[in-house]
Design a protein around this motif. Sequence first.
Motif, mmCIF file in Angstrom:
data_model
loop_
_atom_site.group_PDB
_atom_site.id
_atom_site.type_symbol
_atom_site.label_atom_id
_atom_site.label_comp_id
_atom_site.label_asym_id
_atom_site.label_seq_id
_atom_site.Cartn_x
_atom_site.Cartn_y
_atom_site.Cartn_z
ATOM 1 N N ARG A 19 -3.263 -4.054 -7.548
ATOM 2 C CA ARG A 19 -2.401 -3.368 -8.248
ATOM 3 C C ARG A 19 -1.106 -3.759 -8.142
ATOM 4 O O ARG A 19 -0.126 -3.816 -9.131
ATOM 5 N N LYS A 25 0.956 -1.280 0.036
ATOM 6 C CA LYS A 25 0.074 0.002 -0.009
ATOM 7 C C LYS A 25 0.659 1.281 -0.183
ATOM 8 O O LYS A 25 0.383 2.295 -0.646
ATOM 9 N N ASP A 26 2.117 1.352 0.806
ATOM 10 C CA ASP A 26 2.734 2.332 0.909
ATOM 11 C C ASP A 26 3.734 2.580 -0.703
ATOM 12 O O ASP A 26 3.862 3.737 -1.013
ATOM 13 N N GLU A 55 2.641 1.471 -3.682
ATOM 14 C CA GLU A 55 2.041 1.628 -5.118
ATOM 15 C C GLU A 55 2.041 2.914 -6.005
ATOM 16 O O GLU A 55 2.182 2.545 -7.134
ATOM 17 N N ASN A 56 2.464 4.025 -5.288
ATOM 18 C CA ASN A 56 2.502 5.224 -6.077
ATOM 19 C C ASN A 56 3.762 5.739 -6.026
ATOM 20 O O ASN A 56 4.086 6.806 -6.429
ATOM 21 N N SER A 57 4.903 4.897 -5.357
ATOM 22 C CA SER A 57 6.241 5.458 -5.343
ATOM 23 C C SER A 57 6.997 5.197 -6.716
ATOM 24 O O SER A 57 7.871 5.681 -6.983
ATOM 25 N N GLY A 58 6.617 3.979 -7.479
ATOM 26 C CA GLY A 58 7.342 3.728 -8.490
ATOM 27 C C GLY A 58 8.562 2.692 -8.068
ATOM 28 O O GLY A 58 9.313 2.297 -9.155
#
Length: 409
Positions: A235, A200-201, A203-206
């Motif tokens: 995801r 969850k942490d 997912e959007n960091s790449g």
Amino acid sequence: MKRPAVWIRRIALLLAWGGSVAAAYYIGTEGRAESSAGETARTPGSRGPLTGAGGPLSGKPGSVPEGENGNAGLPGKGGKDAHGVASRTVDFKAKVLDIEAMPPGPQRKQAWLNLMKEWAAVDGEAALTAAAAITEPLLRYEMRETALRHWAAANPEAAWKYAKENPKGDLPDERMDLVWEGLGRGDAATSLAFLEKHSKDLENSGGYTQVFDDLYERGNHDQLVAWAEKMPAGRMRDMAANRIIDRWARYDPLAAKEWMERNVTTKDNLVPARVELAESWARVNPEKAIQWANSLPANQRETEYYNRIYNRWIQYDRNAAAKYLASQPPSPQLDRPVERYTYEVMRQNPAETMPWAESISDQKRRWEAITRVADIWRKRDPAALQNYVMAGSFNEDQRRQLLRIETKK
């Protein structure tokens, strides 16, 4: 403006053009040059065919390279001893004194590098503290990077937490990238467990894509595939599937395609997964990749598949890509590849490039390309441009724009 039947004329252009092969080979030492195995990025030159690294490959990557996290050449013994971290820290500090007594030179830098690798695997924070005390700015910077990277490989939880908090405010700006690099070079099971725990942490960091790619290229194909197949829908599973397809297709695109067809089951991820397959397949055999895209149902032939295939092909072998493009009838799906090719070669021969610009289907894109080629041609040979424009199917307003004729007030 009527669209001329120009695509056949482009073949003649290709027979006249030659190319040159550009390559670069860079030799460096530790620091940021300590990159993981993978494709080497480069900036293509402005002339001649662009070449990729290597030819068609088959099968899976080989075994994990040796030496990345090993202890060869390290001062002293590696790993924890019976006395634990505290006693080892004292030992490492003694080694710092030995290194500082060495004369300046490559051997001294290598000794620092070896020490940071070993120390960070045992006590990353202490290694970073020692690196911060180095007086030379570049060496200090490089040793901090090395320490954080190897700490993340050995103890990702601690390194990740420390990098996020940056308690002393002295870590490099790209500190999280260094953590991802370390994870990609560490034990695959440990790194995958970390990704799963913090999905969850991240997912959007790449960052997880970099970790996954590095693990794959270091020889963990089977383990990554098994992990992805066990993941629940979401995801993280989609990411894992796409990274596997991207990497696998660089070596064996048919096997990657078959795995994709069995394992990519969500509608939302089908197009992204196919995009990865198309682009990576183009690195191995672009014509086969185009044939695959053409074999899809007509309503599933996304323009992006063709864009990715031709972009890679133009990058690696511009002349071959142009020859293939010239044999295809103009199509909206090919507008962007034709546009890219036009802009790459228009400075070499604007007269021969103009037919490519005129073959673009989209009216706005076509006119933009035509005017850009005309601007170059006008500076080279204004009389030839005028003859071309006056003989073409342009209206009066378009002719004035292309020839830069002032409108009378």
